[in-house]
Write a protein that holds these residues in place. Sequence first.
Motif, PDB file in Angstrom:
ATOM      1  N   LEU A  70       0.720  -1.341   0.060  1.00  0.00           N
ATOM      2  CA  LEU A  70      -0.105  -0.034  -0.031  1.00  0.00           C
ATOM      3  C   LEU A  70       0.928   1.191   0.041  1.00  0.00           C
ATOM      4  N   VAL A  93     -13.973  -3.022   2.372  1.00  0.00           N
ATOM      5  CA  VAL A  93     -13.151  -3.747   1.707  1.00  0.00           C
ATOM      6  C   VAL A  93     -11.899  -4.117   2.691  1.00  0.00           C
ATOM      7  N   LEU A  94     -11.555  -5.432   2.669  1.00  0.00           N
ATOM      8  CA  LEU A  94     -10.160  -6.072   3.376  1.00  0.00           C
ATOM      9  C   LEU A  94      -9.021  -5.905   2.571  1.00  0.00           C
ATOM     10  N   ILE A  95      -7.825  -5.348   3.085  1.00  0.00           N
ATOM     11  CA  ILE A  95      -6.891  -5.216   2.254  1.00  0.00           C
ATOM     12  C   ILE A  95      -5.633  -6.344   2.774  1.00  0.00           C
ATOM     13  N   GLU A  96      -5.299  -6.990   1.731  1.00  0.00           N
ATOM     14  CA  GLU A  96      -4.081  -8.042   2.097  1.00  0.00           C
ATOM     15  C   GLU A  96      -2.812  -7.430   1.305  1.00  0.00           C
ATOM     16  N   GLN A  97      -1.762  -7.446   2.046  1.00  0.00           N
ATOM     17  CA  GLN A  97      -0.740  -7.017   1.409  1.00  0.00           C
ATOM     18  C   GLN A  97       0.463  -8.266   1.028  1.00  0.00           C
ATOM     19  N   ARG A 104       3.347 -15.618  -0.651  1.00  0.00           N
ATOM     20  CA  ARG A 104       2.369 -14.721   0.061  1.00  0.00           C
ATOM     21  C   ARG A 104       1.162 -14.502  -0.821  1.00  0.00           C
ATOM     22  N   ARG A 106      -0.018 -16.552  -2.905  1.00  0.00           N
ATOM     23  CA  ARG A 106      -0.509 -18.047  -3.037  1.00  0.00           C
ATOM     24  C   ARG A 106      -1.333 -18.308  -1.680  1.00  0.00           C
ATOM     25  N   LEU A 116     -15.339 -15.700   4.120  1.00  0.00           N
ATOM     26  CA  LEU A 116     -14.466 -14.440   4.551  1.00  0.00           C
ATOM     27  C   LEU A 116     -15.215 -13.284   3.895  1.00  0.00           C
TER      28      LEU A 116
ATOM     29  N   ARG B  47      -0.200 -17.019   9.548  1.00  0.00           N
ATOM     30  CA  ARG B  47      -1.574 -16.595   9.688  1.00  0.00           C
ATOM     31  C   ARG B  47      -2.235 -17.618  10.563  1.00  0.00           C
ATOM     32  N   PHE B  62     -11.686  -9.650  12.164  1.00  0.00           N
ATOM     33  CA  PHE B  62     -11.071  -8.337  11.413  1.00  0.00           C
ATOM     34  C   PHE B  62     -11.003  -7.279  12.375  1.00  0.00           C
ATOM     35  N   GLY B  76      -1.340   6.035   3.060  1.00  0.00           N
ATOM     36  CA  GLY B  76      -1.010   4.858   2.572  1.00  0.00           C
ATOM     37  C   GLY B  76       0.032   4.017   3.189  1.00  0.00           C
ATOM     38  N   GLY B  80      -0.216   0.324   5.252  1.00  0.00           N
ATOM     39  CA  GLY B  80       0.434  -0.704   5.023  1.00  0.00           C
ATOM     40  C   GLY B  80       1.065  -1.471   6.438  1.00  0.00           C
ATOM     41  N   ILE B  83      -1.801  -2.996   8.541  1.00  0.00           N
ATOM     42  CA  ILE B  83      -2.144  -4.093   7.851  1.00  0.00           C
ATOM     43  C   ILE B  83      -0.939  -5.390   8.381  1.00  0.00           C
ATOM     44  N   GLN B  87      -1.614  -8.509  10.649  1.00  0.00           N
ATOM     45  CA  GLN B  87      -1.424  -9.784  10.282  1.00  0.00           C
ATOM     46  C   GLN B  87      -0.927 -10.705  11.231  1.00  0.00           C
ATOM     47  N   SER B  92      -7.221  -9.805   9.853  1.00  0.00           N
ATOM     48  CA  SER B  92      -7.305  -8.891   8.467  1.00  0.00           C
ATOM     49  C   SER B  92      -7.864  -7.592   8.966  1.00  0.00           C
ATOM     50  N   VAL B  93      -7.507  -6.649   7.955  1.00  0.00           N
ATOM     51  CA  VAL B  93      -7.972  -5.215   8.118  1.00  0.00           C
ATOM     52  C   VAL B  93      -8.785  -4.587   7.456  1.00  0.00           C
ATOM     53  N   LEU B  94     -10.021  -3.974   7.515  1.00  0.00           N
ATOM     54  CA  LEU B  94     -10.892  -3.428   6.604  1.00  0.00           C
ATOM     55  C   LEU B  94     -10.665  -1.938   6.660  1.00  0.00           C
ATOM     56  N   ILE B  95     -10.729  -1.419   5.735  1.00  0.00           N
ATOM     57  CA  ILE B  95     -10.431   0.123   5.643  1.00  0.00           C
ATOM     58  C   ILE B  95     -11.567   0.729   5.105  1.00  0.00           C
TER      59      ILE B  95
END
Lengths: 334, 334
Positions: A70, A93-97, A104, A106, A116, B47, B62, B76, B80, B83, B87, B92-95
Amino acid sequence: MAVTLKDVATLAGVSVKTVSNVVNGYAFVKPENRRRVEEALAATGYRPNVGARNLRRGRTGFLALMVPELSIPYFGEMAGLVITAAQRRGWSVLIEQTQGTRDRERATVDSLGPHLVDGALVHPEALEADDFPDAEGKIPLVLLGEHAVDVALDRVAIDNVRAAHVAVSHLVSLGRRRIAAIGANPKRGTSSLRLAGYRAALADAGLPSADSLVEPVAKYHRAEGAAAMKRLLAQEEPPDAVFCFNDLLAVGALRSAAEHGLRVPGDVAIVGFDNTEESAFSLPALTTISPDKAAIAEAAIDLIHRRLAGTESAAPRSVQPPFSLEVRESTVVS
Amino acid sequence: MAVTLKDVATLAGVSVKTVSNVVNGYAFVKPENRRRVEEALAATGYRPNVGARNLRRGRTGFLALMVPELSIPYFGEMAGLVITAAQRRGWSVLIEQTQGTRDRERATVDSLGPHLVDGALVHPEALEADDFPDAEGKIPLVLLGEHAVDVALDRVAIDNVRAAHVAVSHLVSLGRRRIAAIGANPKRGTSSLRLAGYRAALADAGLPSADSLVEPVAKYHRAEGAAAMKRLLAQEEPPDAVFCFNDLLAVGALRSAAEHGLRVPGDVAIVGFDNTEESAFSLPALTTISPDKAAIAEAAIDLIHRRLAGTESAAPRSVQPPFSLEVRESTVVS
């Protein structure tokens, strides 16, 4: 204080039923009414009563967005637009980095299921086709960005080969003859497409495309762009123009050119890619390829919406939003 | 292919029980072991089996993060880091984006409940104390950023008054005497704190703090910084230094100084705030206040974790992560 469907309908000047049809993604709404409702949804910040509706439909009310990092402005800007577009449909919206690593990516794709999220927008960098889970019983998945991966999924991406061709042809049209590229990376699908567009534009112009003019980078970060530009400028015959595969690389290249005592664009012209907000304010401001980021976000959310509503045919769709070339000070003296 | 507790334990060279204690936030783990486990968690991208664990505990898995706009680099970068920190704890993070308006911020805070998320990190700009829902039966909420709002919540923020004082005192130490400020905005809590630090530093140095040297802005964007700088430079006696309340304003100020034919720092020195990645690459690179963003993210996630684990006392905590001044080319010729 929550905004209701009725508030939205009043503002849009349509019936509550029409607002409901738009919110629920039904296909048969007059374009003019759809536009008015969407504007009213945006203006009011309307959020459907997600809990009740989702229970009714067996949905979670969440979408996932998978991005490398991000902190990279392109992804920060895209994530902001995705969240806005998703919110209008009642999704959070859930954000995954992933840092762009295959493991990561996969692991993230594997973890996404209907328990989810209702759907996912994934921006992979290293995933290969067989990394994607079986579609059977899975959620709608939309690929963002063009990739070499051959997998039967919906995709939203600009035409990267053509965009790179446009960027390089712009440099050719300005009389540049030794045009370098910064951003080659065999592990990134987008990189090979931009490289192909770069080479095609040089070939079309009858210009050489020496391997020594193509600088590889491990990451698309500013520091890598600066280092690559230093290597180019140390060559016996340095380039008179550089096409960078994203704006961060270009910002790094600007810095190295300045440290080398070169004028941009007098001595060397520089083009970026992404039209991040930063590119309009750098000194000099960057000429850059501007993908329609809002259209990318809207198209991706719309695809997931239609998949869930069953209003989209079974075959995977490929949507190509438009792009343009923003000509600024780094190639043309104003 | 999922990473297990055992994999993490092997890599860290500790028992599975120790890894479990760290992951579950128990207090009594040797610092050295905690460090090794946290490194191994980060390296493996472990995780927790969130679904099973959350069901057992009645949790959602969440967290929510509320920010004004993700396209602003500070947010931003912060998102990052949040998250990444979340993790490691299996969240998991909702924005949620609010554009910094009070209505949107209130609607977001209202919507957060235990059915949706286990906790929330909120970065308000316009919320007032009575906008916050009753704590009764609610989820743990952590305020990010310093604000005037007087509400009994956990907070994580650097000392903004002191940071602004450090920035302005740096300009004073370089011999600057007409020091302006860009970023005044009575609706933003952080702004009034930075303004207070600016005024205090001028007073301590025996320098005037004329109102004409304080430029208000509606948003902390590059274009607003450029416009404010233009107004300052149009004054009969323009400033010889400018303290900008964030890096974006400073980047805009750099551009206006250049367009005005001024040398930075020769004619006018410029200081930013946030140490975004962009600030290290602008031409000239920006001197800026660098809040420890990773420490902010870690502290906030840790507070939520402890609230849920019941290992934190009832009184609200206020955590002040460190900051530093990054001295770069915009104030000191290298």
